[in-house]
Scaffold this active site. Structure first.
Site, PDB file in Angstrom:
ATOM      1  N   THR A 123      47.270  49.816  46.050  1.00  0.00           N
ATOM      2  CA  THR A 123      46.068  49.135  46.531  1.00  0.00           C
ATOM      3  C   THR A 123      46.404  48.123  47.617  1.00  0.00           C
ATOM      4  O   THR A 123      47.502  47.543  47.617  1.00  0.00           O
ATOM      5  CB  THR A 123      45.388  48.397  45.364  1.00  0.00           C
ATOM      6  OG1 THR A 123      44.382  47.528  45.893  1.00  0.00           O
ATOM      7  CG2 THR A 123      46.376  47.534  44.587  1.00  0.00           C
ATOM      8  N   TYR A 147      45.477  42.148  39.249  1.00  0.00           N
ATOM      9  CA  TYR A 147      45.332  43.559  39.632  1.00  0.00           C
ATOM     10  C   TYR A 147      46.374  43.914  40.697  1.00  0.00           C
ATOM     11  O   TYR A 147      47.151  44.865  40.535  1.00  0.00           O
ATOM     12  CB  TYR A 147      43.908  43.815  40.146  1.00  0.00           C
ATOM     13  CG  TYR A 147      43.731  45.171  40.778  1.00  0.00           C
ATOM     14  CD1 TYR A 147      43.952  46.332  40.038  1.00  0.00           C
ATOM     15  CD2 TYR A 147      43.349  45.310  42.115  1.00  0.00           C
ATOM     16  CE1 TYR A 147      43.812  47.585  40.618  1.00  0.00           C
ATOM     17  CE2 TYR A 147      43.200  46.552  42.696  1.00  0.00           C
ATOM     18  CZ  TYR A 147      43.433  47.689  41.947  1.00  0.00           C
ATOM     19  OH  TYR A 147      43.299  48.921  42.529  1.00  0.00           O
TER      20      TYR A 147
END
Ligand code: UDP
Length: 335
Positions: A123, A147
């Site tokens: 990501t 995250y």
């Protein structure tokens, strides 16, 4: 697909999820043999339009080993993960478990069964709040939420393993903001409680939520809202196929940004959602959401040059329109 002695087999974790299901379909259409492994916690059986499904948890190493032994894949694609920035701030251990510890299980299972090629869903959140935009792959990783940290940790596992074991090669794809739906509306995002901006805006237009909240209007951007590089899910699926061909051609491990190289603000997206739907839904400006960087835009020269990736849906209106067709289909289905 290249000529091979047998149909190449790809084992896909999280193949019943939003991105995974689009990739599974693309793999099927390209002639690969696919097996999905998914616990259906956020994915749906109905989203699997190609290949078989094994229902299992990523922390069930025994089942992973058994499944890999039986299927004998040529490569693994690892999508199964938790993906919400806000939730990762309030529940970090869930992210370290699902995104980091479970990736270790998978890598160990792959080693035990002799599977040596992997495509990993990383990501743009690994970059944090980059000082310079567009952000290129060599930029130091400084995630600002669990995250991003959880995905960065898995990138480290992959990098170190590839150095230690010449038979292990990987591609990590750093996704920017994935959105849109299959242009034929066969698939799309189908979560019970979506948090991502575009899905949330369209569901608000349909009346599923009373209003859309805009998280922060005091960012150092032109209109004060965050800027993101939104990439169509079908183009991202193609990037996975291109990465697979790259690995199957014997190339060395690599990391690629997946984005278009330009961004839109939250306000731009809201305006386009209103234009595409023709519905003037209620918007409320609220405080910033924790963990959000102001601006993320992909440097995308590497994926275009090395993987020869040719995106076909680089247009915010197309992204919104395909997602809107899908949302209307979900309503018609009574979902
Ligand atoms: N956002 C928003 N309202 C929402 C959902 C998201 O204002 O209901 C903003 C969010 O703060 C961020 C941008 O939209 O600036 C994109 O967020 P999203 O959750 O879609 O993706 P992320 O960038 O976190 O991966």
């Amino acid at each position: 697909m290249q000529q091979t002695e047998h149909k190449k087999r790809v084992f896909v974790t999280g193949g019943a999820g939003y991105i995974g299901s689009h990739v599974v379909l693309a793999l099927g259409e390209a002639g690969y043999e696919v097996l999905t492994y998914d616990n259906l916690s956020t994915g749906n059986r109905d989203s699997l339009l190609y290949g078989d499904l094994v229902v299992g948890d990523m922390d069930d190493k025994e089942l992973l080993v058994k499944t890999l032994t039986a299927f004998k894949p040529d490569a693994v694609m690892h999508f199964a993960a938790s993906i919400e920035v806000g939730e990762s701030v309030s529940n970090p251990l869930k992210y370290y478990r699902n995104n980091s510890a479970n990736a270790l299980n998978l890598l160990e299972a792959m080693r035990m069964t002799g599977v040596g090629q992997m495509i990993f869903s990383s990501t743009a959140a690994v970059y944090g709040n980059p000082a310079k935009l567009p952000v290129v792959e060599e930029t130091p990783l400084l995630p600002i939420n669990p995250y991003g940290t959880s995905k960065m940790m898995t990138e480290h596992f992959l990098a170190d393993l590839s150095l230690a074991d010449k038979d292990f090669r990987y591609v990590a794809l750093r996704y920017f903001n994935v959105a849109g739906a299959d242009p034929q509306a066969r698939l799309g995002q189908d979560y019970a409680n979506p948090t991502h901006l575009i899905t949330r805006a369209l569901k608000t237009a349909l009346g599923a939520f009373p209003k859309l909240q805009v998280f922060g209007t005091d960012y150092p951007t032109e209109d004060g809202t965050c800027i993101r590089d939104y990439i169509h899910v079908a183009d991202l699926a193609q990037a996975h196929l291109d990465a697979l061909s790259y690995l199957f051609a014997g190339a060395s491990s690599a990391i690629f940004n997946c984005g278009y190289g330009h961004g839109f603000s939250v306000t731009d997206v809201v305006d386009m959602a209103k234009q595409v739907t023709g519905i003037d839904f209620l918007v409320e400006e609220t405080d910033r959401r924790e963990g959000d960087p102001a601006e993320l835009i992909a440097g995308c020269a590497k994926i275009r040059n090395v993987l020869d990736w040719h995106p076909r849906h680089d247009d915010l209106e197309t992204i919104l329109k395909t997602a809107w067709e899908w949302e209307k289909k979900l309503v018609a289905r009574g979902a």
